[in-house]
Design an enzyme around this catalytic site. Structure first.
Site, PDB file in Angstrom:
ATOM      1  CG  ASP A  95      -1.728   7.239   1.474  1.00 58.86           C
ATOM      2  OD1 ASP A  95      -0.718   7.830   1.073  1.00 58.86           O
ATOM      3  OD2 ASP A  95      -2.853   7.371   0.961  1.00 58.86           O
ATOM      4  CG  ASP A 102      -2.015   1.018   1.157  1.00 58.02           C
ATOM      5  OD1 ASP A 102      -2.140   1.687   0.111  1.00 58.02           O
ATOM      6  OD2 ASP A 102      -2.750   1.162   2.141  1.00 58.02           O
TER       7      ASP A 102
END
Length: 261
Positions: A100, A98
């Protein structure tokens, strides 16, 4: 004479129509093979990086489909170069990053950018300026995926704001237009903030390099973040050369149904 000449011309035209498309297809396949062999690293993040390298296999058996794509050959080849740089070969595992909170700690940067957009449009609810606190944004990011859905969730719960655009949005179209404008402004603020302070979390780039070097591990970066802001982060933090080695790089909007929608 004229009759014979016309017949010869017709014969030549028919022959050309038969072999020319085949020749062009052969040329296209040869060009693709050369590109695959050279494995030249690509520069910059391109939208077609979402296509896995496996989609390139078996291209020769689909040569007929290339004929209709010859007019787009230049741009198509350019977009597919990052995929050809992947080291993956019949992977046993996949490692997905991912953006963030995994590659970069960006949640606070997002919060500041949203508040800057609210200030730009002078958003107020019941006479009070819209400002997302740290605890409230923590609730949002753990409840709703994506930027626009966060704003819709907040405004549907607490009321749609007045702004420089006028009275609170009433219809669904007006609400969507307001959210679109706020998101565009937020993205611009976010990109500026990223340039100044964003950096990779300790050890994450080393983990990427180790996985990318292993042909049995397929690697990808997937995020629900807005594409423009996402690209700004990964291009500046992960780096163009490293990005070119990933099998999949996908931002929000790259799928039909995003998380928690």
């Amino acid at each position: 004479r004229i009759h014979t000449h016309n017949e010869e011309s017709a014969t030549m035209a028919t022959s050309t129509a038969t072999w020319l498309p085949k020749a062009l297809c052969v040329f296209a396949l040869a060009l693709l093979a050369c590109l695959a062999a050279s494995r030249t690293p690509a520069r910059g993040l391109r939208s077609s990086m979402v296509a896995p390298r496996m989609q390139m296999r078996g291209l020769a058996s689909r040569s007929a489909g290339l004929q209709s794509r010859l007019s787009r050959m230049g741009s198509s080849l350019q977009r597919n170069v990052p995929v050809l740089a992947s080291n993956t070969n019949n992977p046993d595992y996949a490692l997905l990053f991912d953006c963030d909170g995994v590659i970069v700690l960006t949640e606070e940067l997002h919060r500041l950018a949203y508040n800057a957009a609210f200030q730009q449009y002078k958003c107020e609810i019941d006479g009070k300026a819209v400002d997302w606190s740290v605890p409230h944004y923590d609730l949002l990011q753990n409840t709703v995926g994506g930027g626009k859905p966060k704003m819709k969730w907040h405004f549907n719960k607490y009321g749609w704001p007045t702004s420089t655009e006028g009275a609170p949005a009433g219809t669904e179209d007006e609400q969507q237009a307001m959210v679109d404008k706020l998101q565009d402004a937020k993205t611009e603020y976010y990109k500026k903030i990223v340039e100044e302070v964003a950096e990779a979390r300790p050890g994450v780039l080393e983990l990427m390099d180790e996985a990318l070097a292993n042909p049995k591990i397929a690697c990808g970066i997937c995020s629900a973040a807005t594409k423009a802001g996402f690209e700004k982060v990964v291009n500046s933090v992960v780096g163009e050369e490293r990005l070119a080695k990933f099998d999949v790089v996908m931002a929000g909007g790259g799928v039909v149904r995003e998380k928690k929608q």
